[in-house]
Design a protein around this motif. Structure first.
Motif, PDB file in Angstrom:
ATOM      1  N   THR A   1       0.829  -1.201   0.000  1.00  0.00           N
ATOM      2  CA  THR A   1       0.000   0.000   0.000  1.00  0.00           C
ATOM      3  C   THR A   1       0.867   1.256   0.000  1.00  0.00           C
ATOM      4  O   THR A   1       0.630   2.205  -0.761  1.00  0.00           O
ATOM      5  N   ALA A   2       1.883   1.276   0.858  1.00  0.00           N
ATOM      6  CA  ALA A   2       2.761   2.441   0.923  1.00  0.00           C
ATOM      7  C   ALA A   2       3.488   2.655  -0.403  1.00  0.00           C
ATOM      8  O   ALA A   2       3.622   3.798  -0.875  1.00  0.00           O
ATOM      9  N   GLU A   3       3.938   1.572  -1.006  1.00  0.00           N
ATOM     10  CA  GLU A   3       4.626   1.706  -2.295  1.00  0.00           C
ATOM     11  C   GLU A   3       3.667   2.211  -3.371  1.00  0.00           C
ATOM     12  O   GLU A   3       4.038   3.034  -4.229  1.00  0.00           O
ATOM     13  N   LEU A   4       2.440   1.736  -3.347  1.00  0.00           N
ATOM     14  CA  LEU A   4       1.441   2.198  -4.315  1.00  0.00           C
ATOM     15  C   LEU A   4       1.192   3.689  -4.165  1.00  0.00           C
ATOM     16  O   LEU A   4       1.180   4.446  -5.146  1.00  0.00           O
ATOM     17  N   PHE A   5       0.976   4.112  -2.926  1.00  0.00           N
ATOM     18  CA  PHE A   5       0.681   5.522  -2.669  1.00  0.00           C
ATOM     19  C   PHE A   5       1.842   6.418  -3.104  1.00  0.00           C
ATOM     20  O   PHE A   5       1.635   7.559  -3.517  1.00  0.00           O
ATOM     21  N   LYS A   6       3.040   5.906  -3.014  1.00  0.00           N
ATOM     22  CA  LYS A   6       4.215   6.698  -3.358  1.00  0.00           C
ATOM     23  C   LYS A   6       4.190   7.134  -4.827  1.00  0.00           C
ATOM     24  O   LYS A   6       4.618   8.238  -5.170  1.00  0.00           O
ATOM     25  N   GLY A   7       3.681   6.266  -5.699  1.00  0.00           N
ATOM     26  CA  GLY A   7       3.700   6.591  -7.119  1.00  0.00           C
ATOM     27  C   GLY A   7       2.351   6.902  -7.729  1.00  0.00           C
ATOM     28  O   GLY A   7       2.250   7.161  -8.936  1.00  0.00           O
ATOM     29  N   LEU A   8       1.289   6.882  -6.922  1.00  0.00           N
ATOM     30  CA  LEU A   8      -0.060   7.014  -7.469  1.00  0.00           C
ATOM     31  C   LEU A   8      -0.329   8.405  -8.029  1.00  0.00           C
ATOM     32  O   LEU A   8      -1.003   8.546  -9.062  1.00  0.00           O
ATOM     33  N   GLU A   9       0.177   9.423  -7.379  1.00  0.00           N
ATOM     34  CA  GLU A   9      -0.058  10.791  -7.853  1.00  0.00           C
ATOM     35  C   GLU A   9       0.581  11.004  -9.216  1.00  0.00           C
ATOM     36  O   GLU A   9      -0.039  11.579 -10.129  1.00  0.00           O
ATOM     37  N   GLU A  10       1.802  10.522  -9.378  1.00  0.00           N
ATOM     38  CA  GLU A  10       2.480  10.676 -10.667  1.00  0.00           C
ATOM     39  C   GLU A  10       1.761   9.898 -11.767  1.00  0.00           C
ATOM     40  O   GLU A  10       1.623  10.362 -12.900  1.00  0.00           O
ATOM     41  N   GLU A  11       1.247   8.729 -11.430  1.00  0.00           N
ATOM     42  CA  GLU A  11       0.568   7.897 -12.421  1.00  0.00           C
ATOM     43  C   GLU A  11      -0.748   8.496 -12.883  1.00  0.00           C
ATOM     44  O   GLU A  11      -1.064   8.499 -14.075  1.00  0.00           O
ATOM     45  N   THR A  12      -1.533   9.017 -11.943  1.00  0.00           N
ATOM     46  CA  THR A  12      -2.903   9.432 -12.267  1.00  0.00           C
ATOM     47  C   THR A  12      -3.061  10.935 -12.449  1.00  0.00           C
ATOM     48  O   THR A  12      -4.078  11.388 -12.989  1.00  0.00           O
ATOM     49  N   GLY A  13      -2.092  11.720 -11.961  1.00  0.00           N
ATOM     50  CA  GLY A  13      -2.239  13.168 -12.007  1.00  0.00           C
ATOM     51  C   GLY A  13      -3.134  13.724 -10.920  1.00  0.00           C
ATOM     52  O   GLY A  13      -3.381  14.935 -10.862  1.00  0.00           O
ATOM     53  N   GLN A  14      -3.601  12.857 -10.027  1.00  0.00           N
ATOM     54  CA  GLN A  14      -4.455  13.265  -8.916  1.00  0.00           C
ATOM     55  C   GLN A  14      -3.621  13.331  -7.648  1.00  0.00           C
ATOM     56  O   GLN A  14      -2.976  12.367  -7.252  1.00  0.00           O
ATOM     57  N   ALA A  15      -3.619  14.478  -6.986  1.00  0.00           N
ATOM     58  CA  ALA A  15      -2.870  14.621  -5.742  1.00  0.00           C
ATOM     59  C   ALA A  15      -3.388  13.637  -4.696  1.00  0.00           C
ATOM     60  O   ALA A  15      -4.588  13.341  -4.631  1.00  0.00           O
ATOM     61  N   THR A  16      -2.482  13.113  -3.869  1.00  0.00           N
ATOM     62  CA  THR A  16      -2.860  12.166  -2.824  1.00  0.00           C
ATOM     63  C   THR A  16      -2.474  12.652  -1.432  1.00  0.00           C
ATOM     64  O   THR A  16      -2.968  12.114  -0.442  1.00  0.00           O
ATOM     65  N   GLY A  17      -1.602  13.618  -1.346  1.00  0.00           N
ATOM     66  CA  GLY A  17      -1.146  14.089  -0.046  1.00  0.00           C
ATOM     67  C   GLY A  17      -0.245  13.102   0.669  1.00  0.00           C
ATOM     68  O   GLY A  17      -0.011  13.236   1.874  1.00  0.00           O
TER      69      GLY A  17
ATOM     70  N   GLN B   1      -4.456   2.195   5.257  1.00  0.00           N
ATOM     71  CA  GLN B   1      -3.166   1.529   5.137  1.00  0.00           C
ATOM     72  C   GLN B   1      -3.284   0.113   4.578  1.00  0.00           C
ATOM     73  O   GLN B   1      -2.292  -0.462   4.131  1.00  0.00           O
ATOM     74  N   SER B   2      -4.476  -0.460   4.584  1.00  0.00           N
ATOM     75  CA  SER B   2      -4.684  -1.805   4.044  1.00  0.00           C
ATOM     76  C   SER B   2      -5.170  -1.783   2.602  1.00  0.00           C
ATOM     77  O   SER B   2      -5.108  -2.800   1.911  1.00  0.00           O
ATOM     78  N   SER B   3      -5.664  -0.642   2.140  1.00  0.00           N
ATOM     79  CA  SER B   3      -6.459  -0.594   0.908  1.00  0.00           C
ATOM     80  C   SER B   3      -5.707  -1.050  -0.325  1.00  0.00           C
ATOM     81  O   SER B   3      -6.255  -1.782  -1.161  1.00  0.00           O
ATOM     82  N   GLY B   4      -4.470  -0.631  -0.482  1.00  0.00           N
ATOM     83  CA  GLY B   4      -3.733  -1.015  -1.677  1.00  0.00           C
ATOM     84  C   GLY B   4      -3.518  -2.514  -1.750  1.00  0.00           C
ATOM     85  O   GLY B   4      -3.775  -3.152  -2.772  1.00  0.00           O
ATOM     86  N   GLY B   5      -3.035  -3.094  -0.644  1.00  0.00           N
ATOM     87  CA  GLY B   5      -2.803  -4.529  -0.623  1.00  0.00           C
ATOM     88  C   GLY B   5      -4.074  -5.324  -0.783  1.00  0.00           C
ATOM     89  O   GLY B   5      -4.107  -6.349  -1.475  1.00  0.00           O
ATOM     90  N   VAL B   6      -5.151  -4.851  -0.166  1.00  0.00           N
ATOM     91  CA  VAL B   6      -6.446  -5.534  -0.287  1.00  0.00           C
ATOM     92  C   VAL B   6      -6.904  -5.526  -1.737  1.00  0.00           C
ATOM     93  O   VAL B   6      -7.367  -6.549  -2.276  1.00  0.00           O
ATOM     94  N   GLY B   7      -6.805  -4.374  -2.393  1.00  0.00           N
ATOM     95  CA  GLY B   7      -7.213  -4.302  -3.789  1.00  0.00           C
ATOM     96  C   GLY B   7      -6.414  -5.244  -4.668  1.00  0.00           C
ATOM     97  O   GLY B   7      -6.959  -5.895  -5.576  1.00  0.00           O
ATOM     98  N   LYS B   8      -5.123  -5.330  -4.409  1.00  0.00           N
ATOM     99  CA  LYS B   8      -4.264  -6.198  -5.218  1.00  0.00           C
ATOM    100  C   LYS B   8      -4.620  -7.663  -5.045  1.00  0.00           C
ATOM    101  O   LYS B   8      -4.839  -8.390  -6.031  1.00  0.00           O
ATOM    102  N   VAL B   9      -4.682  -8.143  -3.788  1.00  0.00           N
ATOM    103  CA  VAL B   9      -4.889  -9.574  -3.583  1.00  0.00           C
ATOM    104  C   VAL B   9      -6.315  -9.996  -3.909  1.00  0.00           C
ATOM    105  O   VAL B   9      -6.535 -11.104  -4.431  1.00  0.00           O
ATOM    106  N   LEU B  10      -7.306  -9.136  -3.641  1.00  0.00           N
ATOM    107  CA  LEU B  10      -8.671  -9.550  -3.945  1.00  0.00           C
ATOM    108  C   LEU B  10      -8.912  -9.564  -5.451  1.00  0.00           C
ATOM    109  O   LEU B  10      -9.629 -10.438  -5.961  1.00  0.00           O
ATOM    110  N   SER B  11      -8.324  -8.651  -6.188  1.00  0.00           N
ATOM    111  CA  SER B  11      -8.487  -8.674  -7.639  1.00  0.00           C
ATOM    112  C   SER B  11      -7.876  -9.947  -8.214  1.00  0.00           C
ATOM    113  O   SER B  11      -8.454 -10.566  -9.130  1.00  0.00           O
ATOM    114  N   GLU B  12      -6.732 -10.368  -7.673  1.00  0.00           N
ATOM    115  CA  GLU B  12      -6.113 -11.607  -8.147  1.00  0.00           C
ATOM    116  C   GLU B  12      -6.939 -12.824  -7.721  1.00  0.00           C
ATOM    117  O   GLU B  12      -7.031 -13.816  -8.467  1.00  0.00           O
TER     118      GLU B  12
END
Length: 817
Positions: free
Chosen positions: A69-85, A352-363
């Motif tokens: 999740t932390a790694e996802l958040f680190k690059g999400l703003e650059e990927e989407t153009g949406q600020a994340t704070g 803090q769980s959301s990124g990992g949850v999205g990844k594993v549940l989608s798989e």
């Protein structure tokens, strides 16, 4: 955007979890996704989350999900153009006493297993990182530099934007009123604007999830609770980019944001909310202030961070969040309805769980199985009674506060107790038992002698029951112990195809003579262990299946889903009608012979066999098996005869040294004997070869079994690179550290694995454990014998002996005596 008629996946709920799942589904090529939000994205609980991004959790895979999740958040703003704070300003956990510091140090050691940077720091170092913090009464803490914080609304919008850009439809203002179910499968949803058919449906409805699922008979046990925090006005003295601060001994957390300070809490006595249901129009709403409830937290905070006394409060916030009975979120495919998934009940760690949850549940949705061991949060760990509103209300009073309470080993919940009793409950409690709880079952953990209060006193060292459990273990070794094992779950598989069906599901050969017991595992197609149990053939067309107390729903569901539709095989849970007593120890044979008059010699009653006998006025089933590593029998009886059988056993037991024994003794003995426990030592990522259980795999049996191809490949690869080993700490007596789980294991100074479980072995008078170690060239006996092994406990390393064989009775001489 108009409502489509069809989708591959429909997601219900537009909070951070739902948007993350939509985002990750599109990332893996599933783009025909529709996310439905009844009002606006984040309007339920996500919008008012504190936005803390911590990474260290209680187990390996939960930590890996948080790290992702932390790694996802680190690059999400650059990927989407949406600020994340998002910012990685680190986090500090402050200990105000030695016991809390012990807990933090154990967590810090555990973090090394996951490659997570963590530092144990002094109070002086904490003061440097957090100026003006009062650390006079503190004893130390830990610092995790990769932790941070994020804006919950912005990060949710970023994932929604990412999902849309890959083809997902995110629709606001659409209320799902019902889930469509046909033939035991979810096939779509009914909304206030029409139906959508779908191959898969995912409930991410937060505090609305329980009631929505209940409409189609699905149990999603969660309950909302009030959650409080304040936000100050801008503070001149507040340093920018302060680490997130947690002071769990004061139930408080602190977050600096834009010159303001947010102070939140997880108070020990919480306030459940929404007992009459969550209002449908609840959107971006808050709950009434209750300053009296929050005042003790604020008073402690004014002492902890004195600049707060000069700050004005711009916001006093009270908003609801959903909590589950065990403070772990609910994830995965529901046991009641196929193709219906949940991701809900996040217990204040949804961000803090959301990124990992999205990844594993989608798989999981794509592949039909979880990509890693998710048993900690798998919804199949729950039982139906746990969705009871009264139960949920009462447990939530305690559950919220446990997030910051001491995470004691062997902690027993105080609330929502004393309802799920065995047939022997009154007899057992009359023996001065200290009762614990597993899956709602009241079970004796240990027995106090006369004049001693049967009450838990917690510690990371030897707890108050240590010596009493030791006496129980020695009675099992030297005489005979009585265990109430009624909470072990029993299933009956009947029908003319029962043998064929079960032989396909079980890895071992179960086409055996009537009266033969078989120890086996259920494997998945990858060779991972889904269940660890015994099977007894009680008739040509009947099998008794016995499994653990915490896996009732999971194991029953696995069996049921693997019975072919056209098979003449019928599965029934008979747990409530079939209590069970364990009689274990060298005197168990003489005691049972006195009671039954039967010949229980090795010739007449060999190990691994089961017979019907008469005991008192009852007909019982006696099965010669053990989970403690001694000669022993499991005694099954109809519930109406349970107290009668128990009374006869106790009456005759005095002459044979009978002593009541609890589950702490059971656990201690099974660790000494190296018996694996599903969920700790083995799970769906571990195969029997790695776990040292290949003796229970019938590779060549007729018809094969689920997972055979994977097991054949693993066997053909030769010596595995990863193996479960037995661990004995070299220190003696009170100096020996106690092992629990996830302590790092080193060989010649190199990290090679971690523990999975541990207990003091009273029969050997040693601190023992189990764990997996890895060597790319293969884990062999020579590799074990040639290395110097250490286990790290609370930031200190201790020498240990490591071997494949159990340290107690490795040749099975006592079991088969």
């Amino acid at each position: 955007m108009s409502l489509p008629n069809q989708a591959d996946v429909v997601i219900i709920g537009g909070g951070v979890a739902g948007c993350s799942i939509a985002y990750h589904l599109t990332k893996i090529g599933i783009t025909d996704v529709v996310l439905l939000e009844r009002k606006q994205l984040t309007c339920g609980t996500t919008w008012h989350a504190a936005g803390l991004v911590g990474q260290l959790r209680a187990t390996r895979n939960m930590t890996e999900l948080a790290k992702y999740t932390a790694e996802l958040f680190k690059g999400l703003e650059e990927e989407t153009g949406q600020a994340t704070g998002f910012k990685q300003n680190g986090s500090i956990s402050l200990a105000l006493n030695d016991e809390r510091l012990e807990e933090l140090k154990r967590g810090a050691s555990m973090a090394k297993n996951f490659g997570l940077e963590v530092n144990v720091i002094s109070t002086g170092e904490i003061a440097e990182r957090y100026p003006e913090l009062n650390v006079e009464d503190a004893v130390g803490g830990v610092f995790l530099p990769a932790d941070g914080q994020v804006n919950p609304i912005d990060v949710t919008q970023a994932m929604a934007k990412g999902a849309r850009s890959q083809g997902a439809k995110v629709l606001e203002g659409v209320t799902v009123t019902r889930i469509l179910k046909e033939g035991g499968k979810a096939v779509g949803v009914v909304t206030d604007q029409g139906e959508i058919r779908a191959d898969k449906v995912v409930i991410c409805g937060g505090m609305w999830s329980r009631d929505l699922a209940a409409r189609i008979g699905v149990n999603v046990p969660l309950h909302a609770a009030e959650h409080f925090y304040i936000v100050t006005e801008p503070m001149e003295k507040l340093k920018a980019n302060l680490p997130v601060l947690r002071v769990p001994d004061e139930c408080a957390y602190y977050k600096e944001d834009a010159g303001k300070l947010l102070l939140g809490c997880f108070e020990p006595v919480a306030k459940p909310w929404g007992m009459d249901g969550i209002p449908e129009d609840f959107s971006f709403d808050s709950l009434p202030e209750d300053f009296d409830h929050f005042e003790p937290i604020l008073e402690a905070a004014l002492n902890r961070y004195p600049p707060l006394a000069e700050a004005g409060i711009s916001l006093f916030f009270n908003g609801p969040e959903s909590f589950t009975p065990d403070d772990r979120y609910l994830l995965g495919e529901t046991p009641e309805v196929d193709n219906l998934f949940v991701a809900t009940g996040f217990n204040s760690i949804g961000i803090q769980s959301s990124g990992g949850v999205g990844k594993v549940l989608s798989e999981w949705i794509r592949d039909g199985h979880p990509p890693v061991d998710l048993s900690d949060v798998d919804i199949r760990r729950t039982t139906s009674f746990q969705s009871n509103k009264n139960y949920l209300h009462d447990r939530t009073v305690e559950g919220l506060g446990l997030l910051y309470a001491m995470h004691w080993p062997f902690y027993q919940y105080q609330t929502a107790r004393d309802a799920r009793r065995t047939a022997l409950h009154d007899r057992i409690t009359a023996q001065n038992a200290c009762m614990g709880e597993t899956a709602g079952w009241e079970r004796p953990m240990w027995f106090a002698p006369a004049g001693v209060e049967a009450k838990m006193e917690y510690s990371y060292g030897r707890q108050n029951w240590f010596d009493y459990t030791g006496a129980e273990c020695r009675a099992v070794r030297d005489a005979v112990g009585l265990f109430d094992q009624s909470s072990f779950h029993k299933f009956l598989l009947q029908g003319k195809d029962a043998c064929k069906v079960l032989n396909r599901i079980a890895a071992n050969e179960v086409d055996v003579p009537i009266g033969k017991m078989v120890y086996t595992q259920f494997l998945n197609e990858r060779g991972g262990i889904e269940s660890d149990l015994t099977v007894t053939r009680i008739a040509e067309d009947q099998y008794l299946i016995v499994t653990g107390g915490a896996v009732q729903t999971r194991d029953f569901t696995w069996l049921k889903r693997h019975i072919p539709d056209d098979a003449h095989a019928f599965l029934t849970d008979v747990t409530s009608g079939m209590p069970m007593i364990g009689l274990m120890g060298p005197n168990s044979r003489a005691l049972l012979q006195d009671l039954t008059g039967a010949d229980l010699s090795n010739e007449a009653f060999p190990f691994g066999s089961s017979q019907e006998l008469e005991l008192g006025y009852a007909k019982i089933r006696a099965s010669r098996i053990t989970f403690v590593g001694e000669l022993g029998w499991e005694i099954y009886m109809p519930a109406e005869f349970a107290t009668h059988v128990y009374d006869r056993v106790v009456e005759a037991g005095g002459a044979h040294g009978l002593k009541h024994a609890g589950y702490f003794a059971l656990n201690a003995c099974r660790v000494e004997k190296g018996y694996r426990h599903w969920g700790h030592d083995i799970a769906d990522e571990d195969n029997p070869i790695e776990a040292g259980l290949s003796f229970a795999v019938a590779y060549e049996k007729e018809g094969g079994f689920i997972g055979r191809d994977a097991m054949m490949r693993a066997r053909d690869q030769g010596t595995p690179a990863r193996r479960l080993v037995q661990i004995c700490m070299e220190e003696d007596g009170a100096d020996a550290p106690l092992l629990y789980h996830e302590e790092p294991i080193y060989r010649d100074g190199v990290l090679v694995g971690s523990t999975t479980s541990g207990m003091w072995g009273h029969r050997l008078n040693k601190s023992l454990g189990m764990g997996y170690v890895r060597c790319d060239e293969g884990v062999t006996k020579d590799w074990l014998d040639s290395g110097i092994f250490e286990v790290e406990v609370a930031w200190q390393r201790h020498r240990a002996k490591v071997q494949f064989a159990p340290f107690y009775d490795p040749k099975m001489e006592r079991v088969k005596s």
